[in-house]
Motif scaffolding. Sequence first.
Motif, PDB file in Angstrom:
ATOM      1  N   PHE A   1       0.871  -1.321   0.073  1.00  0.00           N
ATOM      2  CA  PHE A   1       0.246   0.048   0.041  1.00  0.00           C
ATOM      3  C   PHE A   1       0.942   1.265   0.108  1.00  0.00           C
ATOM      4  CE2 PHE A   1      -1.653   3.389   2.962  1.00  0.00           C
ATOM      5  CZ  PHE A   1      -2.605   3.743   2.286  1.00  0.00           C
ATOM      6  N   THR A   2       1.955   1.260   0.987  1.00  0.00           N
ATOM      7  CA  THR A   2       2.713   2.546   0.879  1.00  0.00           C
ATOM      8  C   THR A   2       3.314   2.734  -0.373  1.00  0.00           C
ATOM      9  OG1 THR A   2       2.853   2.103   3.184  1.00  0.00           O
ATOM     10  CG2 THR A   2       4.566   3.624   2.132  1.00  0.00           C
ATOM     11  N   LEU A   3       3.804   1.682  -0.948  1.00  0.00           N
ATOM     12  CA  LEU A   3       4.791   1.950  -2.271  1.00  0.00           C
ATOM     13  C   LEU A   3       3.821   2.086  -3.365  1.00  0.00           C
ATOM     14  CD1 LEU A   3       7.440  -1.185  -1.951  1.00  0.00           C
ATOM     15  CD2 LEU A   3       7.542   1.244  -1.356  1.00  0.00           C
ATOM     16  N   THR A   4       2.651   1.750  -3.497  1.00  0.00           N
ATOM     17  CA  THR A   4       1.905   1.992  -4.323  1.00  0.00           C
ATOM     18  C   THR A   4       1.270   3.427  -4.268  1.00  0.00           C
ATOM     19  OG1 THR A   4       0.980  -0.100  -4.418  1.00  0.00           O
ATOM     20  CG2 THR A   4      -0.361   1.539  -5.473  1.00  0.00           C
ATOM     21  N   ALA A   5       1.041   3.996  -3.050  1.00  0.00           N
ATOM     22  CA  ALA A   5       0.953   5.344  -2.810  1.00  0.00           C
ATOM     23  C   ALA A   5       1.681   6.230  -3.222  1.00  0.00           C
ATOM     24  CB  ALA A   5       0.154   5.417  -1.422  1.00  0.00           C
ATOM     25  N   LEU A   6       3.095   5.887  -2.897  1.00  0.00           N
ATOM     26  CA  LEU A   6       4.256   6.843  -3.299  1.00  0.00           C
ATOM     27  C   LEU A   6       4.356   6.782  -4.799  1.00  0.00           C
ATOM     28  CD1 LEU A   6       6.687   5.895  -0.614  1.00  0.00           C
ATOM     29  CD2 LEU A   6       5.538   7.769  -0.388  1.00  0.00           C
ATOM     30  N   ALA A   7       4.126   5.800  -5.232  1.00  0.00           N
ATOM     31  CA  ALA A   7       4.161   5.428  -7.035  1.00  0.00           C
ATOM     32  C   ALA A   7       3.186   6.815  -7.730  1.00  0.00           C
ATOM     33  CB  ALA A   7       4.199   4.178  -7.347  1.00  0.00           C
ATOM     34  N   LEU A   8       1.930   6.452  -7.121  1.00  0.00           N
ATOM     35  CA  LEU A   8       1.002   7.129  -7.454  1.00  0.00           C
ATOM     36  C   LEU A   8       1.084   8.759  -7.315  1.00  0.00           C
ATOM     37  CD1 LEU A   8      -2.227   5.197  -6.758  1.00  0.00           C
ATOM     38  CD2 LEU A   8      -1.471   5.666  -8.849  1.00  0.00           C
ATOM     39  N   ALA A   9       1.767   9.113  -5.998  1.00  0.00           N
ATOM     40  CA  ALA A   9       1.931  10.388  -5.808  1.00  0.00           C
ATOM     41  C   ALA A   9       3.124  11.122  -6.793  1.00  0.00           C
ATOM     42  CB  ALA A   9       2.565  10.641  -4.365  1.00  0.00           C
ATOM     43  N   LEU A  10       3.990  10.433  -7.155  1.00  0.00           N
ATOM     44  CA  LEU A  10       4.954  10.802  -8.064  1.00  0.00           C
ATOM     45  C   LEU A  10       4.378  10.730  -9.699  1.00  0.00           C
ATOM     46  CD1 LEU A  10       7.902  11.359  -8.991  1.00  0.00           C
ATOM     47  CD2 LEU A  10       8.387   8.866  -9.175  1.00  0.00           C
ATOM     48  N   ALA A  11       3.618   9.885  -9.987  1.00  0.00           N
ATOM     49  CA  ALA A  11       2.952   9.830 -11.273  1.00  0.00           C
ATOM     50  C   ALA A  11       2.199  10.894 -11.400  1.00  0.00           C
ATOM     51  CB  ALA A  11       2.432   8.460 -11.457  1.00  0.00           C
TER      52      ALA A  11
ATOM     53  N   HIS B   1      15.977   0.850  18.260  1.00  0.00           N
ATOM     54  CA  HIS B   1      15.169   0.154  17.451  1.00  0.00           C
ATOM     55  C   HIS B   1      13.626   0.256  17.511  1.00  0.00           C
ATOM     56  CE1 HIS B   1      15.300  -3.897  14.764  1.00  0.00           C
ATOM     57  NE2 HIS B   1      14.517  -2.768  14.342  1.00  0.00           N
ATOM     58  N   PRO B   2      12.995   1.092  16.835  1.00  0.00           N
ATOM     59  CA  PRO B   2      11.411   1.311  17.071  1.00  0.00           C
ATOM     60  C   PRO B   2      10.672  -0.108  16.943  1.00  0.00           C
ATOM     61  CG  PRO B   2      12.139   2.130  14.716  1.00  0.00           C
ATOM     62  CD  PRO B   2      13.384   1.527  15.420  1.00  0.00           C
ATOM     63  N   PRO B   3       9.750   0.099  17.852  1.00  0.00           N
ATOM     64  CA  PRO B   3       9.049  -1.147  17.888  1.00  0.00           C
ATOM     65  C   PRO B   3       8.245  -1.594  16.479  1.00  0.00           C
ATOM     66  CG  PRO B   3       8.365   0.251  19.640  1.00  0.00           C
ATOM     67  CD  PRO B   3       9.328   1.012  18.728  1.00  0.00           C
ATOM     68  N   LEU B   4       7.792  -2.804  16.352  1.00  0.00           N
ATOM     69  CA  LEU B   4       7.418  -3.456  15.157  1.00  0.00           C
ATOM     70  C   LEU B   4       6.230  -2.596  14.726  1.00  0.00           C
ATOM     71  CD1 LEU B   4       6.985  -7.101  14.144  1.00  0.00           C
ATOM     72  CD2 LEU B   4       4.893  -5.604  14.240  1.00  0.00           C
ATOM     73  N   LEU B   5       5.154  -2.327  15.914  1.00  0.00           N
ATOM     74  CA  LEU B   5       3.794  -1.698  15.487  1.00  0.00           C
ATOM     75  C   LEU B   5       4.286  -0.245  15.153  1.00  0.00           C
ATOM     76  CD1 LEU B   5       1.372  -2.930  18.303  1.00  0.00           C
ATOM     77  CD2 LEU B   5       1.821  -3.515  15.903  1.00  0.00           C
ATOM     78  N   LEU B   6       4.961   0.601  15.755  1.00  0.00           N
ATOM     79  CA  LEU B   6       5.525   1.893  15.222  1.00  0.00           C
ATOM     80  C   LEU B   6       6.053   1.861  13.813  1.00  0.00           C
ATOM     81  CD1 LEU B   6       5.905   4.857  15.972  1.00  0.00           C
ATOM     82  CD2 LEU B   6       7.974   4.380  17.040  1.00  0.00           C
ATOM     83  N   GLU B   7       6.684   0.952  13.571  1.00  0.00           N
ATOM     84  CA  GLU B   7       7.159   0.800  12.055  1.00  0.00           C
ATOM     85  C   GLU B   7       5.943   0.780  11.203  1.00  0.00           C
ATOM     86  OE1 GLU B   7      11.972  -0.716  12.204  1.00  0.00           O
ATOM     87  OE2 GLU B   7      10.203  -2.216  11.950  1.00  0.00           O
ATOM     88  N   ALA B   8       5.111  -0.345  11.597  1.00  0.00           N
ATOM     89  CA  ALA B   8       3.692  -0.370  10.800  1.00  0.00           C
ATOM     90  C   ALA B   8       3.133   0.735  10.780  1.00  0.00           C
ATOM     91  CB  ALA B   8       3.161  -1.807  11.242  1.00  0.00           C
ATOM     92  N   GLY B   9       2.738   1.475  11.725  1.00  0.00           N
ATOM     93  CA  GLY B   9       1.992   2.600  11.762  1.00  0.00           C
ATOM     94  C   GLY B   9       2.638   3.841  11.049  1.00  0.00           C
ATOM     95  N   LEU B  10       4.069   3.871  10.754  1.00  0.00           N
ATOM     96  CA  LEU B  10       4.809   4.815  10.200  1.00  0.00           C
ATOM     97  C   LEU B  10       4.616   4.479   8.593  1.00  0.00           C
ATOM     98  CD1 LEU B  10       8.322   5.262  11.923  1.00  0.00           C
ATOM     99  CD2 LEU B  10       6.220   7.235  11.966  1.00  0.00           C
ATOM    100  N   LEU B  11       4.615   3.250   8.273  1.00  0.00           N
ATOM    101  CA  LEU B  11       4.471   3.054   6.926  1.00  0.00           C
ATOM    102  C   LEU B  11       2.964   3.310   6.438  1.00  0.00           C
ATOM    103  CD1 LEU B  11       6.188  -0.436   6.332  1.00  0.00           C
ATOM    104  CD2 LEU B  11       6.640   1.712   5.176  1.00  0.00           C
TER     105      LEU B  11
ATOM    106  N   CYS C   1       2.694   6.934   6.192  1.00  0.00           N
ATOM    107  CA  CYS C   1       3.481   7.626   5.035  1.00  0.00           C
ATOM    108  C   CYS C   1       2.537   7.329   3.815  1.00  0.00           C
ATOM    109  CB  CYS C   1       4.732   6.954   4.777  1.00  0.00           C
ATOM    110  SG  CYS C   1       5.699   7.377   3.368  1.00  0.00           S
ATOM    111  N   GLY C   2       1.976   6.002   3.568  1.00  0.00           N
ATOM    112  CA  GLY C   2       1.088   5.741   2.319  1.00  0.00           C
ATOM    113  C   GLY C   2      -0.041   6.709   2.459  1.00  0.00           C
ATOM    114  N   THR C   3      -0.567   6.706   3.606  1.00  0.00           N
ATOM    115  CA  THR C   3      -1.937   7.632   3.504  1.00  0.00           C
ATOM    116  C   THR C   3      -1.622   9.063   3.335  1.00  0.00           C
ATOM    117  OG1 THR C   3      -2.892   6.313   5.362  1.00  0.00           O
ATOM    118  CG2 THR C   3      -3.793   8.464   5.299  1.00  0.00           C
ATOM    119  N   VAL C   4      -0.610   9.705   3.683  1.00  0.00           N
ATOM    120  CA  VAL C   4      -0.338  10.947   3.115  1.00  0.00           C
ATOM    121  C   VAL C   4       0.114  11.324   2.054  1.00  0.00           C
ATOM    122  CG1 VAL C   4       1.375  12.878   3.678  1.00  0.00           C
ATOM    123  CG2 VAL C   4       0.454  11.657   5.596  1.00  0.00           C
ATOM    124  N   ALA C   5       0.949  10.001   1.435  1.00  0.00           N
ATOM    125  CA  ALA C   5       1.027  10.173  -0.015  1.00  0.00           C
ATOM    126  C   ALA C   5      -0.021  10.128  -0.828  1.00  0.00           C
ATOM    127  CB  ALA C   5       2.264   8.919  -0.395  1.00  0.00           C
ATOM    128  N   LEU C   6      -1.044   9.334  -0.551  1.00  0.00           N
ATOM    129  CA  LEU C   6      -2.415   9.083  -1.321  1.00  0.00           C
ATOM    130  C   LEU C   6      -3.072  10.399  -1.209  1.00  0.00           C
ATOM    131  CD1 LEU C   6      -3.902   7.316  -2.956  1.00  0.00           C
ATOM    132  CD2 LEU C   6      -4.938   6.228  -1.127  1.00  0.00           C
TER     133      LEU C   6
END
Length: 295
Positions: free
Chosen positions: A180-190, A266-276, A279-284
């Motif tokens: 989801f994050t990578l797709t949103a970033l690709a669309l934001a660039l496109a 090392h940030p916790p797993l849930l924090l990393e998932a939340g950041l991703l 990031c995807g939501t903001v990009a979209l």
Amino acid sequence: MTAPTLPAPDATTPDGPGAHGDTGRAAVPRLRHEARAVHALVHRDLLRLASQPVHTALMLVQPVLYLFILGGGLAALIPDATLGVGYQTYLFPGVLMMTVQTPTIMVGIRLITDRQSGYLRELLMAPVSRPTLLLGCCAGGTIVSTVQGAVLLTLVGTIGLPYDPLLLTLLLAGMIITSFTLTALALALAVTLSRPEVFNMLLGLVMMPLVLLSGGFFPLKNLPGWAHAVAAVNPLAYGVDLLRRCIALRVPGGAADTGVQWSHWHPPLLLEAGLLLACGTVALLWAAHLFSRPE
């Protein structure tokens, strides 16, 4: 490929004769039309995936070669004690990232080519909002890339990982978030570009350094300080780390401390998932804002 059949306005939507009726009652059919538009675009991408089995198989060849040739060769040189697991197990999250990365990039290229061919103009004539069309493209790209990544999950037993339902579920969830994050970033660039050649050139310049600094091939902790700073803002690094830590939850060792670090923390797993996800939501949202502007 023909355009998907998108919903037409009816008597209860703001575009139909009943637009001056009860606004609250009209909102539900309107949302239904928006959801049908998203479904039509996702269905289009799934039909494309099903109709091109050879193309899909070729896209999976490179990750598999990396996993068994590169991974198998370096596994004999890198002792397990260095990473906590075998090198092929360590490499597997990076291979999953490579697998989901290519289809997400194709979403951005397809948006640009659809604009050039006039297909996008036909979609914009549908009685739905522009952000809804972009959401459908993002949802379709996310699902397609996740499906292709899920194919590689059938290989976990060949690299020493168990066919654990919980492990497979965690990896699948991690791939959905990353896709989801990578797709949103690709669309934001496109949406900011008009030519696929420029899109490909920018990705060629940026993507290789991001892949090398993602931690998919070697531990980030062994890199110099400037590389840590780049990894801290690299979405690929968070995606690889998320997948690797999912493995570490079910496999002893798991190389869970070799990924992204903030000043040796090392940030916790849930924090990393939340950041991703953030990031995807903001990009979209940013892509939807740009896409909504009249051309």
